[in-house]
Each structure stands twice: as C-alpha cells, then as structure tokens.
Design a protein around this motif. Structure first.
Motif, PDB file in Angstrom:
ATOM      1  N   TRP A 163       0.612  -1.016  -0.156  1.00  0.00           N
ATOM      2  CA  TRP A 163      -0.185  -0.029   0.152  1.00  0.00           C
ATOM      3  C   TRP A 163       0.842   0.756  -0.667  1.00  0.00           C
ATOM      4  O   TRP A 163       1.733   1.340   0.327  1.00  0.00           O
ATOM      5  CB  TRP A 163      -1.009   0.000   1.288  1.00  0.00           C
ATOM      6  CG  TRP A 163      -1.967  -1.311   1.429  1.00  0.00           C
ATOM      7  CD1 TRP A 163      -1.651  -2.093   2.204  1.00  0.00           C
ATOM      8  CD2 TRP A 163      -3.168  -1.598   0.841  1.00  0.00           C
ATOM      9  NE1 TRP A 163      -2.359  -3.510   2.115  1.00  0.00           N
ATOM     10  CE2 TRP A 163      -3.396  -3.021   1.252  1.00  0.00           C
ATOM     11  CE3 TRP A 163      -3.108  -1.488  -0.858  1.00  0.00           C
ATOM     12  CZ2 TRP A 163      -4.205  -3.106   0.963  1.00  0.00           C
ATOM     13  CZ3 TRP A 163      -4.641  -1.510  -0.887  1.00  0.00           C
ATOM     14  CH2 TRP A 163      -5.268  -3.150  -0.522  1.00  0.00           C
ATOM     15  N   VAL A 168      -1.176   7.559   1.797  1.00  0.00           N
ATOM     16  CA  VAL A 168      -2.422   9.157   0.568  1.00  0.00           C
ATOM     17  C   VAL A 168      -2.133  10.180   1.147  1.00  0.00           C
ATOM     18  O   VAL A 168      -1.414  10.897   1.917  1.00  0.00           O
ATOM     19  CB  VAL A 168      -4.327   8.558   1.639  1.00  0.00           C
ATOM     20  CG1 VAL A 168      -4.319   9.159   0.948  1.00  0.00           C
ATOM     21  CG2 VAL A 168      -4.574   7.345   1.586  1.00  0.00           C
ATOM     22  N   THR A 184      -4.818  -0.626   6.090  1.00  0.00           N
ATOM     23  CA  THR A 184      -5.974   0.189   5.409  1.00  0.00           C
ATOM     24  C   THR A 184      -7.562  -0.451   6.296  1.00  0.00           C
ATOM     25  O   THR A 184      -7.174  -0.517   7.026  1.00  0.00           O
ATOM     26  CB  THR A 184      -6.538  -0.977   3.962  1.00  0.00           C
ATOM     27  OG1 THR A 184      -6.172  -2.069   4.903  1.00  0.00           O
ATOM     28  CG2 THR A 184      -5.197  -0.830   3.269  1.00  0.00           C
ATOM     29  N   GLY A 238     -11.455   9.387   2.417  1.00  0.00           N
ATOM     30  CA  GLY A 238     -10.606   8.904   1.619  1.00  0.00           C
ATOM     31  C   GLY A 238      -9.745   8.958   2.351  1.00  0.00           C
ATOM     32  O   GLY A 238      -8.165   9.449   0.746  1.00  0.00           O
ATOM     33  N   SER A 278      -5.709   4.603   2.761  1.00  0.00           N
ATOM     34  CA  SER A 278      -4.954   3.558   1.976  1.00  0.00           C
ATOM     35  C   SER A 278      -5.472   2.926   1.277  1.00  0.00           C
ATOM     36  O   SER A 278      -6.001   2.329   2.679  1.00  0.00           O
ATOM     37  CB  SER A 278      -3.785   3.287   2.589  1.00  0.00           C
ATOM     38  OG  SER A 278      -2.971   2.799   1.114  1.00  0.00           O
ATOM     39  N   GLY A 279      -5.927   2.100   0.295  1.00  0.00           N
ATOM     40  CA  GLY A 279      -6.716   0.783  -0.259  1.00  0.00           C
ATOM     41  C   GLY A 279      -6.568   1.233  -1.806  1.00  0.00           C
ATOM     42  O   GLY A 279      -5.445   1.937  -2.125  1.00  0.00           O
ATOM     43  N   THR A 289     -10.973   4.599  -2.061  1.00  0.00           N
ATOM     44  CA  THR A 289     -10.908   4.716  -0.881  1.00  0.00           C
ATOM     45  C   THR A 289     -12.114   6.476  -0.581  1.00  0.00           C
ATOM     46  O   THR A 289     -12.234   6.373   0.956  1.00  0.00           O
ATOM     47  CB  THR A 289      -9.435   5.989  -1.200  1.00  0.00           C
ATOM     48  OG1 THR A 289      -9.746   6.902  -1.461  1.00  0.00           O
ATOM     49  CG2 THR A 289      -8.302   4.584  -0.914  1.00  0.00           C
ATOM     50  N   SER A 290     -12.294   6.968  -1.667  1.00  0.00           N
ATOM     51  CA  SER A 290     -13.274   7.814  -1.145  1.00  0.00           C
ATOM     52  C   SER A 290     -14.694   7.486  -1.062  1.00  0.00           C
ATOM     53  O   SER A 290     -15.300   7.617  -2.175  1.00  0.00           O
ATOM     54  CB  SER A 290     -12.933   9.576  -1.826  1.00  0.00           C
ATOM     55  OG  SER A 290     -13.847  10.286  -1.738  1.00  0.00           O
ATOM     56  N   SER A 295     -15.235   0.328   4.550  1.00  0.00           N
ATOM     57  CA  SER A 295     -14.458  -0.220   3.968  1.00  0.00           C
ATOM     58  C   SER A 295     -13.983  -1.452   3.096  1.00  0.00           C
ATOM     59  O   SER A 295     -15.398  -2.216   2.866  1.00  0.00           O
ATOM     60  CB  SER A 295     -14.429  -1.509   5.689  1.00  0.00           C
ATOM     61  OG  SER A 295     -14.171  -0.055   6.108  1.00  0.00           O
TER      62      SER A 295
END
Length: 322
Positions: free
Chosen positions: A131, A134, A157, A177, A180-181, A186-187, A240
C-alpha cells in the motif's frame, strides 16, 4: 459481408459510466499520484487490444464497454500494482469472462471483477500487502508520480483493521478518502456522487444499488446484536474495502444483473449478506467480489423463476374468473 468501418461501437450508456468515473479517477490521482492514470492507460490499451483480437475475426467493432471494464478494473487495484500483473488481470478478465461467452451482452460474469478476483487469488501480495501513503493538502498527489510506500502494513487499510476487529479510522476519514487502499475505492463521497449521476441519468438501477447495502447492514447488525465474534461495526464495515464502489458499479452492471424487480432485490440483498458472511467466517476479508460472482451464476434462473411464478399467478387468476 460488408466490412465494418467502425473501430468502436457507440454505447451512450457506457459513455455515461465513463463520465461518472472521471471524478473518482481524478480523486485517485490526488490521493496516490499520476501513476494511477498511467496504469489505467496501459490497462485500457491492453483491454482494447484483447477485445480487438477476438472481434476482428468476426468483423465486429470494439465496444466502449471494454473501456469501462478497464477503468473499473484499474480503480480496484493499489496504485503500486506492477504493470505486468495489471495487464495479466485485464487480459484474463476480458478473454475468459467476456469473449469466450461470445462478446458483449453474452457474458455471465463481470469481466473487470473476474480479472480482479483472478489477481486476488493468484497474486494476493500485490493486492493485499503493498500500500501507499495517502496524499493530503494541495496539490496532493498531483505533484508526484506515486506517493511513498508504507513501511508497515499492519494497520495500513480499513480492511486490515477490520480483519483485526479494530476501528482505527474514523468514519470521516473513510467517507472522504483519507485512508490507504485501492486507488478508486477510498473516497465514499466521490463514489456516492457518481451514484447520484448514474441514477439521475437512468444509467444504473437504484434498486440494485440499495439492496446490497441493505443486506449488508441488516446482517452485520444482526450478528453484532448476537455478539458473534469477529463482527465489525456495521457502519465502519460498510465503508471499508470498497463495498460501496462494488455496489454502485458492479452489482448494477446491466448484462450480469437480473432484469425483474423482484430478482433485483433478492440478488442485491444476498450479495450484501454473503459479503458479511465471507468477511466474518471466511479467510478472504475482501469477500464482496466473491459474493457478486456467486450471485452472477444464479441470475438467469432467478429471472426465469420470477417470470414463471408471475405467469402461474396470472393463470390462476384467469382460471378463477372463468
């Protein structure tokens, strides 16, 4: 047979999905850097080429749907996914989930989701253990090719935290958002904006969007009330792991989704419930993709079953009038 002069088949509905993905894509660039766009470009070119090689022999144009498939597929990947892994995934998805069934309109499974699941099973490290941080503030990721990699993945995450039954991120972070991901998941805010646009333009069915969320929250809440071990807070779990993204873009995919209203609700509710069951009792914390593919299998028989019951009901009503 007259040779087709069109390279791409115009599909207004697919064009609207592309428009809805633009803010999410720009958001992904802001959060993780320009590599998101570079990766998407490479994936899209490979997806188009794969479809072209199959359609060329049938003298058919490439569908704009393959662009949507490539964009969605890329947005489900971490920004650091190696190019060769992403290419392998999109080629597998387009080839084995679309072209082997006869091309656009005949596929049983969503090609982007099949490609992503293939990578999740075969190359899990790239999708679950690598990952990137952000970006925040201005200009965010727009000032870098790719944000730095994380040193530790233990709490990188929301899904990692979910797997440890720990709510280490706030709902505010998950919604905007700031975690991390995968690049496009994410958002929740950007995803919901896209959902409003898709419903407003009648591109996607609101029933198919709402039903998996209802099923997810309902079963999560029930299991939590029963004090079942490993069940996370329903609201936290909902935001999630890209479940909202999946509900908006994959559950609503018109080719693989049911056509009857009753089947749409059953389909969506079961996807939400199966996702909770896999996350809680299975070994794959990212169970949403499996839930959709499982339910894709039953779509034809669900539609036929609903039509059969309606036909019987009408016949009984007609007989009673005689």
């Amino acid at each position: 047979m007259e040779k087709s002069k069109r390279l791409f088949l115009k599909q207004p509905m697919m064009r609207k999905v592309i428009y809805s993905l633009i803010p999410i894509t720009l958001g992904a660039v802001y959060f993780f850097g320009w590599r998101t766009l570079v990766l998407m470009t490479v994936v899209t070119l490979c997806g188009i080429l794969t479809e072209y090689l199959f359609e060329k022999r049938l003298n058919k144009p490439i569908t704009e749907a393959v662009i949507v498939t490539s964009m969605l597929f890329t947005l489900t990947l971490p920004v650091s996914t190696p190019f060769w892994v992403a290419i392998l995934g999109i080629v597998f998805g387009v080839m084995f989930a679309k072209e082997v069934f006869g091309g656009f309109g005949r596929n049983v499974f969503n090609p982007a989701l099949v490609g992503r699941t293939f990578l999740y099973v075969c190359f899990p490290e790239y999708l679950t253990a690598r990952w990137n941080l952000v970006a925040s503030g201005f200009p965010g990721g727009f000032a870098s090719y790719m944000t730095p990699a994380m040193d530790s993945i233990t709490k990188a995450t929301p899904l990692a935290a979910l797997n440890q039954n720990a709510d280490i991120f706030s709902i505010h972070q998950l919604f905007l958002g700031g975690v991390s991901g995968s690049s496009g998941e994410t958002s929740a805010l950007l995803i919901l904006i896209a959902a409003i646009y898709l419903v407003y333009t009648k591109t996607a069915d609101w029933q198919l969007m709402a039903s998996p969320i209802i099923g997810f929250v309902a079963l999560s809440s029930l299991l939590q009330l029963l004090n079942v071990p490993g069940v996370a807070n329903p609201t936290y779990a909902l935001f999630s792991g890209g479940f909202i993204f999946l509900s908006i873009f994959f559950v609503t995919e018109p080719i693989t989704a049911p056509k009857t209203d009753e089947a749409k609700w059953i389909y969506g509710l079961l996807i939400g419930m199966i996702t909770v069951a896999i996350r809680t009792f299975g070994i794959f914390v990212g169970g949403a993709a499996f839930a959709v593919l499982i339910m894709n299998t039953f779509v034809p028989i669900m539609d036929e079953g609903i039509k059969y019951m309606k036909s019987n009901k009408r016949q009984v009503a007609a007989d009673e009038k005689v």
